[in-house]
Design a protein around this motif. Structure first.
Motif, mmCIF file in Angstrom:
data_model
loop_
_atom_site.group_PDB
_atom_site.id
_atom_site.type_symbol
_atom_site.label_atom_id
_atom_site.label_comp_id
_atom_site.label_asym_id
_atom_site.label_seq_id
_atom_site.Cartn_x
_atom_site.Cartn_y
_atom_site.Cartn_z
ATOM 1 N N ARG A 179 -1.457 2.824 -3.983
ATOM 2 C CA ARG A 179 -2.305 3.885 -3.024
ATOM 3 C C ARG A 179 -3.670 4.331 -3.784
ATOM 4 N NH1 ARG A 179 2.796 5.909 -1.309
ATOM 5 N NH2 ARG A 179 2.599 7.475 -2.847
ATOM 6 N N ARG A 180 -3.124 4.483 -5.246
ATOM 7 C CA ARG A 180 -4.361 5.064 -5.754
ATOM 8 C C ARG A 180 -5.305 4.023 -6.194
ATOM 9 N NH1 ARG A 180 -5.623 4.764 -11.414
ATOM 10 N NH2 ARG A 180 -3.599 3.869 -11.872
ATOM 11 N N LEU A 181 -5.010 2.793 -6.400
ATOM 12 C CA LEU A 181 -6.037 1.550 -6.609
ATOM 13 C C LEU A 181 -6.765 0.985 -5.064
ATOM 14 C CD1 LEU A 181 -3.896 -0.182 -9.189
ATOM 15 C CD2 LEU A 181 -5.904 1.092 -9.625
ATOM 16 N N LEU A 182 -5.833 1.032 -4.024
ATOM 17 C CA LEU A 182 -6.525 0.575 -2.816
ATOM 18 C C LEU A 182 -5.942 1.411 -1.678
ATOM 19 C CD1 LEU A 182 -7.704 -1.976 -1.942
ATOM 20 C CD2 LEU A 182 -5.672 -2.855 -1.439
ATOM 21 N N THR A 183 -6.991 1.957 -1.118
ATOM 22 C CA THR A 183 -6.857 2.948 -0.044
ATOM 23 C C THR A 183 -7.019 1.883 1.270
ATOM 24 O OG1 THR A 183 -9.084 3.660 -0.012
ATOM 25 C CG2 THR A 183 -7.560 4.864 -1.187
ATOM 26 N N LYS A 184 -6.616 2.634 2.328
ATOM 27 C CA LYS A 184 -6.744 1.892 3.613
ATOM 28 C C LYS A 184 -8.404 1.604 3.684
ATOM 29 C CE LYS A 184 -2.899 0.839 5.898
ATOM 30 N NZ LYS A 184 -2.828 -0.215 6.427
ATOM 31 N N ALA A 185 -9.243 2.699 3.657
ATOM 32 C CA ALA A 185 -10.563 2.581 3.746
ATOM 33 C C ALA A 185 -11.144 1.468 2.794
ATOM 34 C CB ALA A 185 -11.391 3.816 3.526
ATOM 35 N N ARG A 186 -10.784 1.346 1.402
ATOM 36 C CA ARG A 186 -11.103 0.217 0.666
ATOM 37 C C ARG A 186 -10.627 -1.056 0.841
ATOM 38 N NH1 ARG A 186 -14.874 -0.810 -3.129
ATOM 39 N NH2 ARG A 186 -14.274 -1.190 -5.050
ATOM 40 N N GLU A 187 -9.478 -1.197 1.275
ATOM 41 C CA GLU A 187 -9.012 -2.401 1.755
ATOM 42 C C GLU A 187 -9.850 -3.081 2.769
ATOM 43 O OE1 GLU A 187 -4.955 -4.357 4.161
ATOM 44 O OE2 GLU A 187 -5.360 -2.465 4.227
ATOM 45 N N ALA A 188 -10.131 -2.311 3.947
ATOM 46 C CA ALA A 188 -10.896 -2.777 4.976
ATOM 47 C C ALA A 188 -12.432 -3.086 4.604
ATOM 48 C CB ALA A 188 -11.325 -1.614 6.101
ATOM 49 N N GLN A 189 -13.054 -2.432 3.574
ATOM 50 C CA GLN A 189 -14.196 -2.758 3.170
ATOM 51 C C GLN A 189 -14.175 -4.269 2.362
ATOM 52 O OE1 GLN A 189 -15.501 -0.462 -0.477
ATOM 53 N NE2 GLN A 189 -17.751 -0.376 0.417
ATOM 54 N N THR B 150 -8.773 -5.129 -9.382
ATOM 55 C CA THR B 150 -7.538 -4.574 -9.045
ATOM 56 C C THR B 150 -7.586 -4.997 -7.368
ATOM 57 O OG1 THR B 150 -6.929 -3.848 -11.079
ATOM 58 C CG2 THR B 150 -5.495 -3.374 -9.147
ATOM 59 N N ALA B 151 -8.227 -4.042 -7.026
ATOM 60 C CA ALA B 151 -8.473 -3.895 -5.530
ATOM 61 C C ALA B 151 -8.753 -5.130 -4.890
ATOM 62 C CB ALA B 151 -9.508 -2.721 -5.129
ATOM 63 N N LEU C 49 0.737 -1.372 0.041
ATOM 64 C CA LEU C 49 0.197 -0.077 0.009
ATOM 65 C C LEU C 49 0.927 1.198 0.110
ATOM 66 C CD1 LEU C 49 -2.874 -0.955 2.578
ATOM 67 C CD2 LEU C 49 -2.839 -1.003 0.092
ATOM 68 N N SER C 50 2.195 1.125 0.258
ATOM 69 C CA SER C 50 3.087 2.552 0.356
ATOM 70 C C SER C 50 3.647 2.671 -1.415
ATOM 71 C CB SER C 50 4.366 1.938 1.224
ATOM 72 O OG SER C 50 5.138 1.091 0.576
ATOM 73 N N LEU C 51 3.275 1.734 -2.109
ATOM 74 C CA LEU C 51 3.619 1.976 -3.435
ATOM 75 C C LEU C 51 2.654 3.129 -4.008
ATOM 76 C CD1 LEU C 51 4.237 -1.517 -4.841
ATOM 77 C CD2 LEU C 51 5.891 0.157 -4.035
#
Length: 216
Positions: free
Chosen positions: A83-93, A117-118, A77-79
């Motif tokens: 970061r554009r494709l998968l935010t922290k909020a999106r990951e949790a969802q 992709t996410a 997620l640091s890349l």
């Protein structure tokens, strides 16, 4: 770009576009599949090879994304790209989706724009079993790709006609937009220069009367 790559690289071009789509290329997964089906209908590609290229491209794109996330975990997620494709909020969802629905979410999610992709990044972060993921992905891709390829093949002529008409309307819209912008720039330039804009205005206080023959 899609048509150029396919025209130059053929079956490899189809697979390459779909792999890049797995990494977030802003081209819908359906577009190269439909293009492959249309070219097959027109006799430019071999049907089984074109369909196989679509399947391989989609599967390879999914699994490359999954393996990168599997290897690096949360660090992925640091890349900048991820970061554009998968935010922290999106990951949790998406993690919540996996916990509630399991691998079924991968089948349903293929038809949701921007989900592919996410979802596979999250699957890699969760380190879901690769073999099971491959089998589920194979079923999901077989369903979605077969449907798109079949529709593209059956309605190839209608799709081509629609695209041709759309290109014409886009060209007209662009021409109208450019013309309007040039007129606006001219108007603004005239105003800044202090020149009269629009039709001439009478400055004489004596307003001419209408001819007698117009009086009722």
């Amino acid at each position: 770009m899609t048509e150029q790559l396919v025209g130059q690289l053929g079956y490899i071009g189809i697979a390459l576009i779909l792999v890049l789509g797995g990494f977030g290329l802003p081209i819908p997964e359906e577009a190269p599949v439909l293009l492959a089906a249309i070219l097959t209908r027109n006799g430019q590609l071999n049907g089984p090879l074109a369909f196989s290229s679509c399947m391989i491209g989609v599967l390879l794109g999914d699994f490359l994304v999954y393996l990168i996330a599997y290897r690096y975990g949360e660090r992925v997620l640091s890349l900048p790209l991820t970061r554009r494709l998968l935010t922290k909020a999106r990951e949790a969802q998406i993690k919540g989706y996996f916990h509630r629905h399991g691998f079924k979410i991968l089948i349903l999610g293929r038809f949701a724009p921007g989900f592919r992709t996410a979802a596979y990044l999250t699957a890699g972060i969760l380190k879901l079993p690769p073999l099971k993921l491959l089998l589920i992905d194979l079923v999901a891709v077989l369903l979605s790709t077969s449907l798109m390829f079949l529709l593209g093949y059956l309605f190839a002529h209608q799709i081509e006609k629609g695209l041709h008409e759309a290109q014409q309307w886009v060209a007209i819209a662009i021409a109208a937009g450019v013309g309007g912008w040039l007129m606006y720039r001219h108007y603004q330039g005239q105003r800044r220069a202090g020149l009269p804009v629009g039709p001439p205005v009478l400055v004489n206080e004596d307003v001419p009367l209408p001819p007698d023959d117009l009086e009722a």
